[in-house]
Every structure is written in structure tokens, then in C-alpha cells.
Enzyme design. Sequence first.
Site, short mmCIF file in Angstrom:
data_model
loop_
_atom_site.label_atom_id
_atom_site.label_comp_id
_atom_site.label_asym_id
_atom_site.label_seq_id
_atom_site.Cartn_x
_atom_site.Cartn_y
_atom_site.Cartn_z
N VAL A 1 11.17 -10.39 -38.31
CA VAL A 1 9.75 -10.69 -38.21
C VAL A 1 9.51 -11.66 -37.06
O VAL A 1 10.21 -12.66 -36.93
CB VAL A 1 9.25 -11.32 -39.54
CG1 VAL A 1 7.82 -11.79 -39.42
CG2 VAL A 1 9.40 -10.33 -40.68
N CYS A 2 8.52 -11.36 -36.24
CA CYS A 2 8.09 -12.27 -35.18
C CYS A 2 6.82 -12.96 -35.67
O CYS A 2 5.74 -12.39 -35.63
CB CYS A 2 7.82 -11.51 -33.89
SG CYS A 2 7.27 -12.56 -32.53
N LEU A 3 6.98 -14.15 -36.18
CA LEU A 3 5.86 -14.88 -36.74
C LEU A 3 5.97 -16.33 -36.30
O LEU A 3 6.92 -17.02 -36.68
CB LEU A 3 5.88 -14.75 -38.27
CG LEU A 3 4.71 -15.29 -39.05
CD1 LEU A 3 3.40 -14.64 -38.61
CD2 LEU A 3 4.91 -15.04 -40.53
N ASN B 1 4.77 -6.63 -34.85
CA ASN B 1 5.53 -7.88 -34.91
C ASN B 1 6.72 -7.83 -35.85
O ASN B 1 7.25 -8.87 -36.25
CB ASN B 1 4.59 -9.03 -35.30
CG ASN B 1 3.35 -9.06 -34.44
OD1 ASN B 1 2.26 -8.80 -34.94
ND2 ASN B 1 3.51 -9.30 -33.15
#
Length: 184
Positions: free
Chosen positions: A84-86, A76
Site C-alpha cells: 500500500v502506498c499511503l 495506490n
Amino acid sequence: MSSPSKRREMDVMKLMMSDYNVETINDGLNEFKVKFHGPKESLYEGGVWKIRVELPDAYPFKSPSIGFVNKIFHPNVDELSGSVCLDVINQSWSPMFDLLNIFEVFLPQLLLYPNPSDPLNGDAASLMMKDRKQYDQKVKEYCERYAKQEDITKSTGDNETDDDDITDEETGSSDDEIAGHADP
């Protein structure tokens, strides 16, 4: 109700007064870098990263932009940009959250519980799903190679390169050469 700029100041000061090392960029509170340690009892334990934080003018009503400066192998996190993929930062951000939440809860949770079904790093996600043992080994290799104290101390904010792994002979240059030779 306090203004967004007061809230920004309060949140950044709260982060600075905590155990986090915060380095402002351009003497402002809109951009800064934070020293972040990998969570205990995780593959990332012992790793140290510099996290780039950019606060939009509408913060806390709009989420901050978060990215790893030094490399990390994680499904991620984009390996090249550090983005960041959050979900909690990108989609479900709330003004109730503050910067400490990001460093004490959100990022540790991201590293403890990667989500390979929503990847930014397809190679990491694929490896994690196909061969967990090899994935774990690669995470540890990245921690050893890119996430030590000296890695964040020498980083200037630019993406790290492996120039120190290349000899003068490989680049075709040496310290003896003088820059700016005129063409014959």
C-alpha cells in the site's frame, strides 16, 4: 511511559476486540491478517479483503507494514505484492496512531479517494485518469472476482493464482497421472 511491546499488545488486543476478524501468524503479535470490508458507498463496497499486517520491533514509533493479500485494482496498491502506498503510513506515521486508525480511517480513505498522481499500480492510475467509467468497471470486476468472502477464506497468505480457471487438459496433467515416474 509504556514499552513498545505493551503498546503492541494493547493495540492488537483492541483490534481483536473490535469488529475485525484478526488471524495471528506463528502465534505472535508481530504478524497477523485482518478481514477488511470495502467502505460503504464506494466502488469497493461489498468487497472483502485479507490485509497482512507486520509490526516492526520499534512499533508504535515505526509504522506497520500493510498489504492486501487478495487482489485489488487501485492506483495506490501494488497489484502483485499488495503493498500500500499511503502517506500517513509510509511517511507521516506517528505513535499517536494505532491499528484501529488504519482499519477505520486510513484504508477506507485510501479506497474512497485514490491518488493516481502517486501510483503503485500505473495501469490503474492511467485508466482512472483517462477513462473513469472503464476504471470504475474494472474495480467492480476485481471486487467480484477476488474480493468475496470465499476468496479470503481459501487464501493461505500466498498470492492467489487462477489455477481453478485452468483445466487439466490445459496443464497437460490429470488426477490419473502418478507423480514421480522414473525416466526411461
